[in-house]
Scaffold this motif. Structure first.
Motif, PDB file in Angstrom:
ATOM      1  N   VAL A 121       0.595  -0.939   0.023  1.00  0.00           N
ATOM      2  CA  VAL A 121      -0.056   0.074   0.194  1.00  0.00           C
ATOM      3  C   VAL A 121       0.873   1.078   0.485  1.00  0.00           C
ATOM      4  N   ALA A 122       2.189   1.406   0.612  1.00  0.00           N
ATOM      5  CA  ALA A 122       2.567   2.509   1.534  1.00  0.00           C
ATOM      6  C   ALA A 122       2.931   2.816  -0.319  1.00  0.00           C
ATOM      7  N   THR A 123       3.857   1.975  -0.976  1.00  0.00           N
ATOM      8  CA  THR A 123       4.379   2.475  -2.251  1.00  0.00           C
ATOM      9  C   THR A 123       3.233   3.497  -3.374  1.00  0.00           C
ATOM     10  N   TYR A 124       2.033   2.560  -3.101  1.00  0.00           N
ATOM     11  CA  TYR A 124       1.168   3.499  -4.172  1.00  0.00           C
ATOM     12  C   TYR A 124       0.499   5.100  -3.231  1.00  0.00           C
ATOM     13  N   VAL A 125       0.452   4.680  -1.921  1.00  0.00           N
ATOM     14  CA  VAL A 125       0.567   6.545  -1.440  1.00  0.00           C
ATOM     15  C   VAL A 125       1.193   7.797  -2.037  1.00  0.00           C
ATOM     16  N   ASN A 126       2.611   6.272  -2.082  1.00  0.00           N
ATOM     17  CA  ASN A 126       3.242   7.339  -2.128  1.00  0.00           C
ATOM     18  C   ASN A 126       3.837   7.970  -3.680  1.00  0.00           C
ATOM     19  N   ALA A 127       3.540   7.173  -4.620  1.00  0.00           N
ATOM     20  CA  ALA A 127       4.066   7.262  -5.768  1.00  0.00           C
ATOM     21  C   ALA A 127       2.722   9.008  -5.959  1.00  0.00           C
ATOM     22  N   LEU A 128       1.532   9.283  -5.119  1.00  0.00           N
ATOM     23  CA  LEU A 128       0.623   9.751  -5.863  1.00  0.00           C
ATOM     24  C   LEU A 128       1.501  11.494  -5.226  1.00  0.00           C
ATOM     25  N   THR A 129       2.262  11.124  -4.219  1.00  0.00           N
ATOM     26  CA  THR A 129       2.774  12.609  -4.376  1.00  0.00           C
ATOM     27  C   THR A 129       3.577  13.418  -5.625  1.00  0.00           C
ATOM     28  N   VAL A 130       3.683  12.933  -6.767  1.00  0.00           N
ATOM     29  CA  VAL A 130       4.525  13.526  -7.416  1.00  0.00           C
ATOM     30  C   VAL A 130       3.448  14.958  -7.762  1.00  0.00           C
ATOM     31  N   PHE A 131       1.966  14.231  -7.464  1.00  0.00           N
ATOM     32  CA  PHE A 131       0.551  15.569  -8.091  1.00  0.00           C
ATOM     33  C   PHE A 131       0.521  16.186  -7.125  1.00  0.00           C
ATOM     34  N   LYS A 132       1.676  17.229  -5.817  1.00  0.00           N
ATOM     35  CA  LYS A 132       1.736  17.596  -5.041  1.00  0.00           C
ATOM     36  C   LYS A 132       1.313  18.907  -6.337  1.00  0.00           C
ATOM     37  N   LEU A 133       2.802  18.143  -7.695  1.00  0.00           N
ATOM     38  CA  LEU A 133       2.801  19.390  -8.087  1.00  0.00           C
ATOM     39  C   LEU A 133       1.428  20.368  -9.428  1.00  0.00           C
ATOM     40  N   ASN A 134       0.706  19.146  -8.513  1.00  0.00           N
ATOM     41  CA  ASN A 134      -0.522  20.128  -9.533  1.00  0.00           C
ATOM     42  C   ASN A 134      -1.388  21.240  -8.803  1.00  0.00           C
ATOM     43  N   ASP A 135      -0.818  22.369  -8.527  1.00  0.00           N
ATOM     44  CA  ASP A 135      -1.460  23.693  -8.278  1.00  0.00           C
ATOM     45  C   ASP A 135      -2.767  23.742  -8.087  1.00  0.00           C
ATOM     46  N   LYS A 136      -3.915  23.014  -8.926  1.00  0.00           N
ATOM     47  CA  LYS A 136      -5.116  22.971  -8.773  1.00  0.00           C
ATOM     48  C   LYS A 136      -5.651  22.124  -7.668  1.00  0.00           C
ATOM     49  N   TYR A 137      -4.869  21.695  -6.585  1.00  0.00           N
ATOM     50  CA  TYR A 137      -5.773  20.878  -5.952  1.00  0.00           C
ATOM     51  C   TYR A 137      -4.562  21.323  -4.603  1.00  0.00           C
ATOM     52  N   ASN A 138      -4.708  21.761  -3.382  1.00  0.00           N
ATOM     53  CA  ASN A 138      -4.640  21.482  -1.744  1.00  0.00           C
ATOM     54  C   ASN A 138      -4.068  19.926  -1.730  1.00  0.00           C
ATOM     55  N   PHE A 139      -2.957  19.987  -0.681  1.00  0.00           N
ATOM     56  CA  PHE A 139      -2.397  18.471  -1.158  1.00  0.00           C
ATOM     57  C   PHE A 139      -1.705  18.567   0.494  1.00  0.00           C
ATOM     58  N   LYS A 140      -2.181  16.904   1.146  1.00  0.00           N
ATOM     59  CA  LYS A 140      -2.031  16.330   2.552  1.00  0.00           C
ATOM     60  C   LYS A 140      -1.321  15.398   2.304  1.00  0.00           C
ATOM     61  N   LEU A 230      -9.682  11.054  -9.158  1.00  0.00           N
ATOM     62  CA  LEU A 230      -8.182  10.266  -9.205  1.00  0.00           C
ATOM     63  C   LEU A 230      -7.993  10.951 -11.067  1.00  0.00           C
ATOM     64  N   ASN A 231      -8.412  11.524 -12.109  1.00  0.00           N
ATOM     65  CA  ASN A 231      -8.281  10.948 -13.883  1.00  0.00           C
ATOM     66  C   ASN A 231      -8.547  12.741 -13.201  1.00  0.00           C
ATOM     67  N   ARG A 232      -8.398  14.177 -12.401  1.00  0.00           N
ATOM     68  CA  ARG A 232      -8.699  14.984 -12.852  1.00  0.00           C
ATOM     69  C   ARG A 232      -7.471  15.531 -11.305  1.00  0.00           C
ATOM     70  N   ILE A 233      -6.622  14.972 -10.544  1.00  0.00           N
ATOM     71  CA  ILE A 233      -5.905  15.103  -9.953  1.00  0.00           C
ATOM     72  C   ILE A 233      -4.761  14.749 -10.503  1.00  0.00           C
ATOM     73  N   THR A 234      -4.931  13.784 -11.798  1.00  0.00           N
ATOM     74  CA  THR A 234      -3.509  13.091 -12.412  1.00  0.00           C
ATOM     75  C   THR A 234      -2.808  13.773 -13.675  1.00  0.00           C
ATOM     76  N   ASP A 235      -4.154  14.431 -13.990  1.00  0.00           N
ATOM     77  CA  ASP A 235      -3.911  14.873 -15.062  1.00  0.00           C
ATOM     78  C   ASP A 235      -2.781  15.960 -14.931  1.00  0.00           C
ATOM     79  N   ILE A 236      -1.848  16.467 -15.769  1.00  0.00           N
ATOM     80  CA  ILE A 236      -0.604  16.802 -15.605  1.00  0.00           C
ATOM     81  C   ILE A 236      -0.285  17.960 -16.544  1.00  0.00           C
ATOM     82  N   LYS A 237      -1.526  18.500 -17.437  1.00  0.00           N
ATOM     83  CA  LYS A 237      -1.278  19.388 -19.016  1.00  0.00           C
ATOM     84  C   LYS A 237      -0.560  21.070 -18.027  1.00  0.00           C
TER      85      LYS A 237
END
Length: 331
Positions: A121-140, A230-237
Motif C-alpha cells: 500500500v505504501a508505494t501506491y500512496v507515496n507514488a501519488l505525492t508527485v501530484f503535489k505539483l498539480n496546483d489545482k489541488y491542496n495536498f496533505k 483521480l483522473n483530474r488530480i493526475t492530469d498534468i497538462k
C-alpha cells in the motif's frame, strides 16, 4: 457499483414513528411560529448511528457502514441498504417501512468508497505525492499511510475531496478496538482505500451523474466517481513536463535508496546531462587534468546512463497510477 462508507438520509417525518422520551426536545420560534425538534440522546447512539433528528417536517438519519460489522467490507450499497435500514428499524430507536425509506429518501451527505487490494500500500500512496505539483489541488501527505487532495475552488459546490489511504492501520487504532473484534481483518490487509466526501447536492448530482439526490438514484448510479476525481488530480497538462519528470525520478529513487545515495546519483546525473549523455564526453571529462585510472567510474556512469534510460522509458510510478485508474474505471 456505488459503495458508501457513510450517508445522511433526509425524508418526510410522516414516514416514521419514534419515542420522544429517547430524544432531546428543542423548541424554537421563527416568525411567531413555534418549531419543535428532537435529537436522539447520546446514550442511545451506537457505532454506525451518528445521529437521528426529527422536526415538524422531516427526519434525518446519519449512519455509517460500521453499523453492521459483518457487512463492513461490503459497505452500504444497493444490495445492502435494506439490511442496514432494517437494523436501525429493529433498534427500537425509530420505526418505519424500510422500502418506503429507500424509495423516498434524499442524500444530504455521503462518502463513496472503493477498496483496492495491492501488494504494498505504501508505494501506491507515496507514488501519488508527485501530484503535489498539480496546483489545482491542496495536498496533505502522511508518509506510507495516506494522502488527501482538495480541489482549490471558491464555489463550495465544486470542492472535491478525496483521501487515499492504507485501511488496515486505521482499523488498528485505539478507537476501533471494540469494533474490529467483529470484523475479519483479512478483508482489509493490503487494502488501498479511495474515499471521497460529498457535502453539497450540486457536486453529488454532477459526479454521480444523477438528476436529483434521491437515495435510489445515488445507489443505482453507474458513474465512476472516484475514477473521475483521480483522473483530474493526475492530469498534468498544467504542470511543466521537465519539472514533473525530474521530481518523479526523485520519488522513484527514494523507494530504493537513502538520501546520501540519491545525492551521489544526482551529482552523476548532472555530469551526464552536462556531457549530453555521451559516454565519450564523459570519458574526456574524467581524463581532463587526471592521470588516474578512471575505468571504474566510467563503468558506473555507463550503468547509470542505462538505468536513466530505463526510468525515462518506463516509470514505476506511472504503472501504479495507471493500475489505480484501471481499477477505479471498472469498480
Amino acid at each position: 457499483m456505488i459503495n458508501l462508507d457513510s450517508v445522511k438520509l433526509h425524508f418526510d417525518k410522516n414516514l416514521i414513528l419514534f419515542n420522544p422520551a429517547n430524544y432531546n426536545k428543542t423548541i424554537t420560534e421563527k416568525d411567531d411560529v413555534e418549531l419543535t425538534s428532537y435529537k436522539l440522546k447520546k446514550q442511545f447512539l451506537r457505532t454506525g448511528i451518528k445521529e437521528i433528528f426529527v422536526n415538524d417536517n422531516y427526519c434525518s438519519i446519519d449512519l455509517s457502514s460500521k453499523l453492521l460489522p459483518g457487512l463492513y467490507h461490503q459497505m452500504i450499497n444497493k444490495n445492502t441498504i435494506d439490511t442496514y435500514l432494517n437494523e436501525i428499524n429493529n433498534s427500537g430507536l425509530i420505526s418505519f417501512d424500510t422500502q418506503s425509506i429507500i424509495d423516498n429518501s434524499f442524500v444530504r451527505t455521503c462518502d463513496t468508497t472503493n477498496n483496492m487490494k495491492v501488494d504494498n500500500v505504501a508505494t501506491y500512496v507515496n507514488a501519488l505525492t508527485v501530484f503535489k505539483l498539480n496546483d489545482k489541488y491542496n495536498f496533505k501527505h502522511w508518509i506510507n499511510e495516506s494522502i488527501e487532495f482538495d480541489r482549490k475552488v471558491k464555489t463550495k459546490a465544486f470542492r472535491e475531496h478525496i483521501m487515499i489511504y492504507n485501511k488496515l492501520p486505521e482499523l488498528m487504532t485505539a478507537k476501533n478496538k471494540m469494533f474490529r473484534t467483529g470484523i475479519d481483518l483479512t478483508n482489509f490487509k493490503n487494502v488501498l482505500r479511495f474515499e471521497s466526501r460529498f457535502t453539497t447536492h450540486q457536486l453529488m448530482r454532477k459526479l454521480f451523474e444523477v438528476s436529483d439526490n434521491s437515495l435510489s438514484g445515488i445507489l443505482n448510479s453507474k458513474a465512476k466517481v472516484n475514477y473521475k476525481i483521480l483522473n483530474r488530480i493526475t492530469d498534468i497538462k498544467n504542470i511543466n513536463a521537465e519539472t514533473f519528470n525530474n521530481f518523479k525520478s526523485l520519488i522513484e529513487m527514494k523507494e530504493k535508496y537513502k538520501y546520501s545515495k540519491i545525492r551521489n546519483i544526482q551529482g552523476d546525473l548532472s555530469i551526464l546531462e552536462s556531457c549530453n549523455n555521451d559516454i565519450d564526453l564523459v570519458k574526456l571529462f574524467f581524463k581532463t587534468n587526471s592521470t588516474a585510472n578512471n575505468s571504474k567510474y566510467i563503468r558506473q556512469m555507463k550503468q547509470l546512463l542505462k538505468v536513466k534510460n530505463e526510468i525515462d522509458n518506463h516509470s514505476g510510478i506511472d504503472d501504479k497510477i495507471n493500475e489505480m485508474k484501471d481499477f477505479l474505471k471498472v469498480a
